[in-house]
Design a protein around this motif. Structure first.
Motif, PDB file in Angstrom:
ATOM      1  N   GLN A 168       0.824  -1.202   0.000  1.00  0.00           N
ATOM      2  CA  GLN A 168       0.000   0.000   0.000  1.00  0.00           C
ATOM      3  C   GLN A 168       0.864   1.261   0.000  1.00  0.00           C
ATOM      4  OE1 GLN A 168      -2.666   1.364   3.374  1.00  0.00           O
ATOM      5  NE2 GLN A 168      -4.192   0.711   1.864  1.00  0.00           N
ATOM      6  N   TYR A 169       1.940   1.234   0.718  1.00  0.00           N
ATOM      7  CA  TYR A 169       2.870   2.374   0.723  1.00  0.00           C
ATOM      8  C   TYR A 169       3.329   2.671  -0.702  1.00  0.00           C
ATOM      9  CZ  TYR A 169       7.051   5.185   1.704  1.00  0.00           C
ATOM     10  OH  TYR A 169       7.999   6.175   1.726  1.00  0.00           O
ATOM     11  N   GLU A 170       3.725   1.632  -1.433  1.00  0.00           N
ATOM     12  CA  GLU A 170       4.180   1.828  -2.810  1.00  0.00           C
ATOM     13  C   GLU A 170       3.037   2.297  -3.702  1.00  0.00           C
ATOM     14  OE1 GLU A 170       6.157   2.323  -6.179  1.00  0.00           O
ATOM     15  OE2 GLU A 170       7.023   2.085  -4.183  1.00  0.00           O
ATOM     16  N   SER A 171       1.820   1.754  -3.484  1.00  0.00           N
ATOM     17  CA  SER A 171       0.670   2.180  -4.279  1.00  0.00           C
ATOM     18  C   SER A 171       0.386   3.663  -4.083  1.00  0.00           C
ATOM     19  CB  SER A 171      -0.572   1.367  -3.894  1.00  0.00           C
ATOM     20  OG  SER A 171      -0.414   0.008  -4.232  1.00  0.00           O
ATOM     21  N   ILE A 172       0.499   4.120  -2.842  1.00  0.00           N
ATOM     22  CA  ILE A 172       0.194   5.522  -2.534  1.00  0.00           C
ATOM     23  C   ILE A 172       1.346   6.438  -2.933  1.00  0.00           C
ATOM     24  CG2 ILE A 172      -0.292   7.153  -0.683  1.00  0.00           C
ATOM     25  CD1 ILE A 172      -1.766   4.835   0.749  1.00  0.00           C
ATOM     26  N   PHE A 173       2.529   6.156  -2.402  1.00  0.00           N
ATOM     27  CA  PHE A 173       3.659   7.054  -2.641  1.00  0.00           C
ATOM     28  C   PHE A 173       4.245   6.873  -4.039  1.00  0.00           C
ATOM     29  CE2 PHE A 173       3.301   7.232   1.910  1.00  0.00           C
ATOM     30  CZ  PHE A 173       3.684   8.527   2.228  1.00  0.00           C
ATOM     31  N   GLY A 174       4.202   5.669  -4.564  1.00  0.00           N
ATOM     32  CA  GLY A 174       4.795   5.411  -5.864  1.00  0.00           C
ATOM     33  C   GLY A 174       3.867   5.635  -7.044  1.00  0.00           C
ATOM     34  N   ARG A 175       2.553   5.677  -6.796  1.00  0.00           N
ATOM     35  CA  ARG A 175       1.598   5.808  -7.894  1.00  0.00           C
ATOM     36  C   ARG A 175       0.681   7.021  -7.685  1.00  0.00           C
ATOM     37  NH1 ARG A 175       1.055   1.011 -10.741  1.00  0.00           N
ATOM     38  NH2 ARG A 175       0.490   2.423 -12.443  1.00  0.00           N
ATOM     39  N   LEU A 176      -0.164   6.973  -6.648  1.00  0.00           N
ATOM     40  CA  LEU A 176      -1.212   7.984  -6.515  1.00  0.00           C
ATOM     41  C   LEU A 176      -0.661   9.375  -6.217  1.00  0.00           C
ATOM     42  CD1 LEU A 176      -3.895   5.917  -4.556  1.00  0.00           C
ATOM     43  CD2 LEU A 176      -3.846   6.456  -7.011  1.00  0.00           C
ATOM     44  N   LEU A 177       0.310   9.479  -5.346  1.00  0.00           N
ATOM     45  CA  LEU A 177       0.825  10.802  -4.978  1.00  0.00           C
ATOM     46  C   LEU A 177       1.686  11.428  -6.066  1.00  0.00           C
ATOM     47  CD1 LEU A 177       1.627  10.501  -1.159  1.00  0.00           C
ATOM     48  CD2 LEU A 177      -0.507  11.125  -2.313  1.00  0.00           C
ATOM     49  N   LYS A 178       1.931  10.693  -7.126  1.00  0.00           N
ATOM     50  CA  LYS A 178       2.642  11.254  -8.270  1.00  0.00           C
ATOM     51  C   LYS A 178       1.702  11.913  -9.277  1.00  0.00           C
ATOM     52  CE  LYS A 178       6.811   8.498  -7.871  1.00  0.00           C
ATOM     53  NZ  LYS A 178       7.776   7.578  -8.525  1.00  0.00           N
ATOM     54  N   LEU A 179       0.411  11.786  -9.027  1.00  0.00           N
ATOM     55  CA  LEU A 179      -0.558  12.519  -9.831  1.00  0.00           C
ATOM     56  C   LEU A 179      -0.461  14.004  -9.504  1.00  0.00           C
ATOM     57  CD1 LEU A 179      -3.627  10.124  -9.414  1.00  0.00           C
ATOM     58  CD2 LEU A 179      -2.252  10.430 -11.483  1.00  0.00           C
ATOM     59  N   PRO A 180      -0.905  14.908 -10.386  1.00  0.00           N
ATOM     60  CA  PRO A 180      -0.852  16.344 -10.084  1.00  0.00           C
ATOM     61  C   PRO A 180      -1.568  16.677  -8.778  1.00  0.00           C
ATOM     62  CG  PRO A 180      -1.380  15.994 -12.403  1.00  0.00           C
ATOM     63  CD  PRO A 180      -1.413  14.636 -11.748  1.00  0.00           C
ATOM     64  N   ASP A 181      -1.024  17.655  -8.039  1.00  0.00           N
ATOM     65  CA  ASP A 181      -1.600  18.021  -6.746  1.00  0.00           C
ATOM     66  C   ASP A 181      -3.060  18.444  -6.853  1.00  0.00           C
ATOM     67  OD1 ASP A 181       0.768  17.469  -5.500  1.00  0.00           O
ATOM     68  OD2 ASP A 181       1.283  19.547  -5.024  1.00  0.00           O
ATOM     69  N   SER A 182      -3.452  18.965  -8.005  1.00  0.00           N
ATOM     70  CA  SER A 182      -4.836  19.435  -8.173  1.00  0.00           C
ATOM     71  C   SER A 182      -5.823  18.306  -8.435  1.00  0.00           C
ATOM     72  CB  SER A 182      -4.899  20.424  -9.338  1.00  0.00           C
ATOM     73  OG  SER A 182      -4.477  19.793 -10.550  1.00  0.00           O
ATOM     74  N   THR A 183      -5.337  17.075  -8.609  1.00  0.00           N
ATOM     75  CA  THR A 183      -6.213  15.946  -8.903  1.00  0.00           C
ATOM     76  C   THR A 183      -7.203  15.716  -7.766  1.00  0.00           C
ATOM     77  OG1 THR A 183      -4.430  14.900 -10.160  1.00  0.00           O
ATOM     78  CG2 THR A 183      -6.293  13.508  -9.527  1.00  0.00           C
ATOM     79  N   LEU A 184      -8.479  15.659  -8.087  1.00  0.00           N
ATOM     80  CA  LEU A 184      -9.508  15.403  -7.086  1.00  0.00           C
ATOM     81  C   LEU A 184      -9.455  13.942  -6.649  1.00  0.00           C
ATOM     82  CD1 LEU A 184     -12.441  17.311  -8.813  1.00  0.00           C
ATOM     83  CD2 LEU A 184     -11.104  18.102  -6.847  1.00  0.00           C
TER      84      LEU A 184
END
Length: 345
Positions: A150-166
């Motif tokens: 889950q750490y990799e899913s969040i930090f490695g994938r989702l948090l790399k989306l633009p900050d403005s992403t809803l």
């Protein structure tokens, strides 16, 4: 775009209805069984046609609405390829696209809460299931959960989306409806960690009680598939070995109901015609290409999809249109491969 966020107060589940236009195709993400009638009423009111029902993962806190929506609308049920649900119409993999008319969502594999957890992203928003919640993250202490993943899913994938992403999660327990990637980076307490080890330590010590419905919901949600036994009992099914014997016969037309991306990834039975499932009804109706093919040549239609669910619904529809010789390949391409049936790419 038509977008509706719907809430089930019993399980604190958010479901999302999306369409590109009034009168067009629609999909729903994480539907709850008890709310199916409400979804269908909204679909009618907005003049939409529900073509796909999607679960982000195998839920433990409510019964999914996938099966009921499929039965009522003949829509395609969709989950990730790792799911343990018995029969899902379409199984997606990381990097695929989840499409309906006018909309295409990027498919992102985000395991950790469960091993079949996926997120679905549009350019301006992401549906995160139970992976990333508003000011929280999904628990990882179930048997198929993993805090490191889950750490990799969040930090490695989702948090790399633009900050403005809803950020639209599958659950919220405090009344929040939406966040952004930037907000979660700044204010989500579980993301203020300096290492994966620190995150694992937090997640391994939450000491949460199991969801009240877990012992009932998980087994029920693993049985959302269409019972192909009934189609077989009516004599409208061919197992993979029988289908191998039918393939190539001059009086047989193999019909592939899968989408283009599935055909590219899974392979194609040589000589099969491509009629995507959403276009089937017009094809088998009088004047449609398959109806006229049968009428003019007498060919027998042998329908197939990925796992047999779409083709089971399709053969019922074909029979209803008077195409009485139609049958389907039980278990779909999955069974064909296990029988060493030939495929081309």
């Amino acid at each position: 775009m038509i977008f509706r966020q719907l809430f089930d107060s019993v399980s604190s589940t958010y479901s999302y209805l999306l369409a590109s236009r009034q009168g067009g195709e629609a999909l729903i993400i994480d539907p709850v069984l008890d709310k199916v009638d409400r979804y269908l009423r909204l679909v009618r009111e907005l003049d939409l046609r529900l073509v796909k029902a999607v679960d982000t993962h195998l839920h433990a806190d409510h019964i999914t609405g996938l099966g009921a929506l499929r039965d009522k609308t003949q829509c395609i049920t969709v989950m990730g390829e790792q799911t343990k649900a018995d029969v899902v119409s379409m199984r997606l993999a990381d990097g695929d696209r989840l499409t309906i008319e006018g909309l295409a969502l990027d498919v992102v594999y985000t395991p950790g809460h469960t091993d079949d957890s996926y997120s679905f992203a549009l350019p301006d928003r992401v549906f995160t299931g139970d992976t990333l919640l508003i000011r929280g993250t999904g628990r990882t202490d179930f048997p198929n959960g993993d805090a490191r993943h889950q750490y990799e899913s969040i930090f490695g994938r989702l948090l790399k989306l633009p900050d403005s992403t809803l950020v639209y999660p599958a659950h919220d327990y405090r009344g929040d409806t939406v966040s952004t990637i930037g907000e979660e980076k700044a204010f989500n307490p579980r993301l203020q960690v300096r290492s994966v080890e620190e995150y694992v330590e937090i997640m391994n010590n939450l000491k949460l009680a199991n969801p009240k419905m877990m012992d009932f919901a998980v087994p029920a949600n693993m049985k959302v598939g269409l019972h192909q036994d009934e189609i077989a009992r009516r004599g409208w099914a061919a197992n993979a070995n029988e289908a191998l014997a039918l393939a190539g016969k001059p009086d047989v037309a193999l019909i592939d109901l899968r989408e283009r991306s599935e055909r590219e990834r899974q392979g194609i039975i040589p000589g099969a015609l491509h009629v995507p499932y959403p276009r089937l009804q017009e094809s088998i109706a009088p004047g449609g290409v398959l109806h006229e093919l049968v009428r003019s040549t007498g060919k027998r239609l042998v329908l197939y999809c990925a796992f047999g669910e779409r083709s089971a619904m399709a053969v019922q529809a074909a029979q209803d249109e008077g195409l009485t010789s139609a049958c389907h390949i039980e278990g779909g391409i999955d069974a064909w491969k296990r029988a060493n049936g030939p495929l081309v790419r």
